[in-house]
Design a protein around this motif. Structure first.
Motif, PDB file in Angstrom:
ATOM      1  N   THR A   1     -81.051  33.070  46.995  1.00 43.94           N
ATOM      2  CA  THR A   1     -80.709  31.672  46.785  1.00 43.94           C
ATOM      3  C   THR A   1     -81.254  31.315  45.415  1.00 43.94           C
ATOM      4  OG1 THR A   1     -80.962  31.232  49.138  1.00 43.94           O
ATOM      5  CG2 THR A   1     -80.930  29.332  47.685  1.00 43.94           C
ATOM      6  N   VAL A   2     -80.414  30.714  44.584  1.00 41.44           N
ATOM      7  CA  VAL A   2     -80.790  30.466  43.193  1.00 41.44           C
ATOM      8  C   VAL A   2     -80.809  28.974  42.903  1.00 41.44           C
ATOM      9  CG1 VAL A   2     -80.186  30.952  40.786  1.00 41.44           C
ATOM     10  CG2 VAL A   2     -79.662  32.632  42.571  1.00 41.44           C
ATOM     11  N   ASN A   3     -81.871  28.521  42.240  1.00 38.43           N
ATOM     12  CA  ASN A   3     -81.948  27.162  41.738  1.00 38.43           C
ATOM     13  C   ASN A   3     -81.733  27.246  40.226  1.00 38.43           C
ATOM     14  OD1 ASN A   3     -82.870  24.680  40.626  1.00 38.43           O
ATOM     15  ND2 ASN A   3     -84.042  24.275  42.491  1.00 38.43           N
ATOM     16  N   LEU A   4     -80.541  26.897  39.790  1.00 36.88           N
ATOM     17  CA  LEU A   4     -80.190  27.014  38.371  1.00 36.88           C
ATOM     18  C   LEU A   4     -80.983  26.057  37.496  1.00 36.88           C
ATOM     19  CD1 LEU A   4     -76.310  27.317  38.736  1.00 36.88           C
ATOM     20  CD2 LEU A   4     -77.945  29.160  38.312  1.00 36.88           C
ATOM     21  N   ARG A   5     -81.420  24.941  38.055  1.00 34.44           N
ATOM     22  CA  ARG A   5     -82.156  23.952  37.274  1.00 34.44           C
ATOM     23  C   ARG A   5     -83.569  24.433  36.959  1.00 34.44           C
ATOM     24  NH1 ARG A   5     -85.652  20.151  38.469  1.00 34.44           N
ATOM     25  NH2 ARG A   5     -85.387  20.358  40.709  1.00 34.44           N
ATOM     26  N   THR A   6     -84.240  25.037  37.949  1.00 35.34           N
ATOM     27  CA  THR A   6     -85.639  25.422  37.758  1.00 35.34           C
ATOM     28  C   THR A   6     -85.826  26.896  37.395  1.00 35.34           C
ATOM     29  OG1 THR A   6     -85.950  25.940  40.101  1.00 35.34           O
ATOM     30  CG2 THR A   6     -86.394  23.668  39.404  1.00 35.34           C
ATOM     31  N   GLY A   7     -84.790  27.721  37.573  1.00 37.93           N
ATOM     32  CA  GLY A   7     -84.921  29.145  37.284  1.00 37.93           C
ATOM     33  C   GLY A   7     -85.624  29.907  38.399  1.00 37.93           C
ATOM     34  N   LEU A   8     -85.465  29.425  39.639  1.00 35.88           N
ATOM     35  CA  LEU A   8     -86.108  30.037  40.793  1.00 35.88           C
ATOM     36  C   LEU A   8     -85.093  30.843  41.596  1.00 35.88           C
ATOM     37  CD1 LEU A   8     -88.470  30.296  42.888  1.00 35.88           C
ATOM     38  CD2 LEU A   8     -87.579  28.197  43.911  1.00 35.88           C
ATOM     39  N   ILE A   9     -85.476  32.069  41.943  1.00 35.84           N
ATOM     40  CA  ILE A   9     -84.656  32.922  42.807  1.00 35.84           C
ATOM     41  C   ILE A   9     -85.475  33.188  44.062  1.00 35.84           C
ATOM     42  CG2 ILE A   9     -83.445  35.120  43.058  1.00 35.84           C
ATOM     43  CD1 ILE A   9     -83.657  35.353  39.934  1.00 35.84           C
ATOM     44  N   ARG A  10     -84.918  32.840  45.233  1.00 32.30           N
ATOM     45  CA  ARG A  10     -85.573  33.152  46.511  1.00 32.30           C
ATOM     46  C   ARG A  10     -84.796  34.285  47.159  1.00 32.30           C
ATOM     47  NH1 ARG A  10     -86.281  27.289  47.233  1.00 32.30           N
ATOM     48  NH2 ARG A  10     -88.513  26.922  47.061  1.00 32.30           N
ATOM     49  N   ALA A  11     -85.511  35.330  47.529  1.00 30.80           N
ATOM     50  CA  ALA A  11     -84.869  36.488  48.147  1.00 30.80           C
ATOM     51  C   ALA A  11     -85.366  36.660  49.573  1.00 30.80           C
ATOM     52  CB  ALA A  11     -85.170  37.746  47.341  1.00 30.80           C
ATOM     53  N   SER A  12     -84.481  37.192  50.422  1.00 28.58           N
ATOM     54  CA  SER A  12     -84.884  37.506  51.786  1.00 28.58           C
ATOM     55  C   SER A  12     -84.134  38.743  52.258  1.00 28.58           C
ATOM     56  CB  SER A  12     -84.623  36.319  52.722  1.00 28.58           C
ATOM     57  OG  SER A  12     -83.254  36.008  52.744  1.00 28.58           O
ATOM     58  N   GLY A  13     -84.730  39.429  53.227  1.00 27.27           N
ATOM     59  CA  GLY A  13     -84.118  40.641  53.752  1.00 27.27           C
ATOM     60  C   GLY A  13     -84.916  41.875  53.359  1.00 27.27           C
ATOM     61  N   HIS A  14     -84.212  42.970  53.170  1.00 25.64           N
ATOM     62  CA  HIS A  14     -84.830  44.254  52.815  1.00 25.64           C
ATOM     63  C   HIS A  14     -84.531  44.558  51.352  1.00 25.64           C
ATOM     64  CE1 HIS A  14     -86.310  48.322  53.191  1.00 25.64           C
ATOM     65  NE2 HIS A  14     -85.169  48.780  52.702  1.00 25.64           N
ATOM     66  N   LEU A  15     -85.573  44.803  50.579  1.00 28.37           N
ATOM     67  CA  LEU A  15     -85.418  45.075  49.149  1.00 28.37           C
ATOM     68  C   LEU A  15     -85.243  46.573  48.901  1.00 28.37           C
ATOM     69  CD1 LEU A  15     -85.506  43.916  46.235  1.00 28.37           C
ATOM     70  CD2 LEU A  15     -87.930  44.490  46.233  1.00 28.37           C
ATOM     71  N   THR A  16     -84.069  46.936  48.421  1.00 29.67           N
ATOM     72  CA  THR A  16     -83.768  48.307  48.003  1.00 29.67           C
ATOM     73  C   THR A  16     -83.443  48.255  46.517  1.00 29.67           C
ATOM     74  OG1 THR A  16     -81.406  48.036  48.431  1.00 29.67           O
ATOM     75  CG2 THR A  16     -82.766  48.851  50.268  1.00 29.67           C
TER      76      THR A  16
ATOM     77  N   ARG B   1     -88.937  31.335  31.587  1.00 29.02           N
ATOM     78  CA  ARG B   1     -89.710  31.756  32.757  1.00 29.02           C
ATOM     79  C   ARG B   1     -88.795  31.769  33.974  1.00 29.02           C
ATOM     80  NH1 ARG B   1     -93.706  28.674  36.353  1.00 29.02           N
ATOM     81  NH2 ARG B   1     -95.257  30.250  36.871  1.00 29.02           N
ATOM     82  N   VAL B   2     -88.655  32.927  34.585  1.00 30.05           N
ATOM     83  CA  VAL B   2     -87.870  33.079  35.807  1.00 30.05           C
ATOM     84  C   VAL B   2     -88.844  33.393  36.933  1.00 30.05           C
ATOM     85  CG1 VAL B   2     -86.101  34.440  36.976  1.00 30.05           C
ATOM     86  CG2 VAL B   2     -85.846  33.913  34.537  1.00 30.05           C
ATOM     87  N   VAL B   3     -88.746  32.635  38.024  1.00 30.07           N
ATOM     88  CA  VAL B   3     -89.629  32.837  39.176  1.00 30.07           C
ATOM     89  C   VAL B   3     -88.828  33.517  40.285  1.00 30.07           C
ATOM     90  CG1 VAL B   3     -91.085  31.721  40.907  1.00 30.07           C
ATOM     91  CG2 VAL B   3     -91.008  30.816  38.570  1.00 30.07           C
ATOM     92  N   LEU B   4     -89.370  34.614  40.769  1.00 35.34           N
ATOM     93  CA  LEU B   4     -88.757  35.375  41.849  1.00 35.34           C
ATOM     94  C   LEU B   4     -89.666  35.273  43.067  1.00 35.34           C
ATOM     95  CD1 LEU B   4     -86.636  37.308  42.930  1.00 35.34           C
ATOM     96  CD2 LEU B   4     -87.865  39.177  41.818  1.00 35.34           C
ATOM     97  N   ASP B   5     -89.207  34.536  44.084  1.00 34.88           N
ATOM     98  CA  ASP B   5     -89.991  34.328  45.298  1.00 34.88           C
ATOM     99  C   ASP B   5     -89.507  35.306  46.366  1.00 34.88           C
ATOM    100  OD1 ASP B   5     -91.218  33.481  47.630  1.00 34.88           O
ATOM    101  OD2 ASP B   5     -90.980  31.357  47.168  1.00 34.88           O
ATOM    102  N   LEU B   6     -90.378  36.230  46.738  1.00 34.01           N
ATOM    103  CA  LEU B   6     -90.023  37.271  47.709  1.00 34.01           C
ATOM    104  C   LEU B   6     -90.627  37.005  49.088  1.00 34.01           C
ATOM    105  CD1 LEU B   6     -90.520  40.417  45.438  1.00 34.01           C
ATOM    106  CD2 LEU B   6     -88.415  39.151  45.881  1.00 34.01           C
ATOM    107  N   LYS B   7     -90.945  35.750  49.377  1.00 37.09           N
ATOM    108  CA  LYS B   7     -91.575  35.409  50.650  1.00 37.09           C
ATOM    109  C   LYS B   7     -90.729  35.865  51.841  1.00 37.09           C
ATOM    110  CE  LYS B   7     -93.871  31.646  53.062  1.00 37.09           C
ATOM    111  NZ  LYS B   7     -94.239  30.231  52.990  1.00 37.09           N
ATOM    112  N   GLY B   8     -89.417  35.786  51.712  1.00 33.13           N
ATOM    113  CA  GLY B   8     -88.534  36.159  52.805  1.00 33.13           C
ATOM    114  C   GLY B   8     -88.225  37.647  52.883  1.00 33.13           C
TER     115      GLY B   8
END
Length: 85
Positions: A7-22, A43-50
């Motif tokens: 899920t991407v927030n184009l305004r803030t530069g935040l990417i939220r990821a969920s699932g399995h990272l390959t 600055r790009v923020v990658l949130d891998l909480k999910g």
């Protein structure tokens, strides 16, 4: 295992990821981060909480992405990493 989604927030530069990272999922995140950086986000923020689990190849892709953005004057901030990025 759940595939990776973002899920991407184009305004803030935040990417939220969920699932399995390959490596394939990390390539998806790489493309999104590079697009955000190219559109003016230093600055790009990658949130891998999910992200519930990650393989070494996926984490390697994200390490490389951080180095590439830094070389171009950008910054990748990784939050809640399931491994060392």
């Amino acid at each position: 295992m759940a595939q990776l989604t973002e899920t991407v927030n184009l305004r803030t530069g935040l990417i939220r990821a969920s699932g399995h990272l390959t490596s394939q999922g990390a390539d998806l995140l790489r493309g999104t981060a590079e697009s955000l950086h190219g559109s003016g986000h230093v600055r790009v923020v990658l949130d891998l909480k999910g992200v519930r689990d990650a393989d070494d190849a996926g984490l390697d892709v994200l390490r490389g992405l951080g180095e590439e953005l830094a070389a171009r004057g950008g910054e990748l901030v990784v939050r809640h990493s399931p491994g060392t990025v």
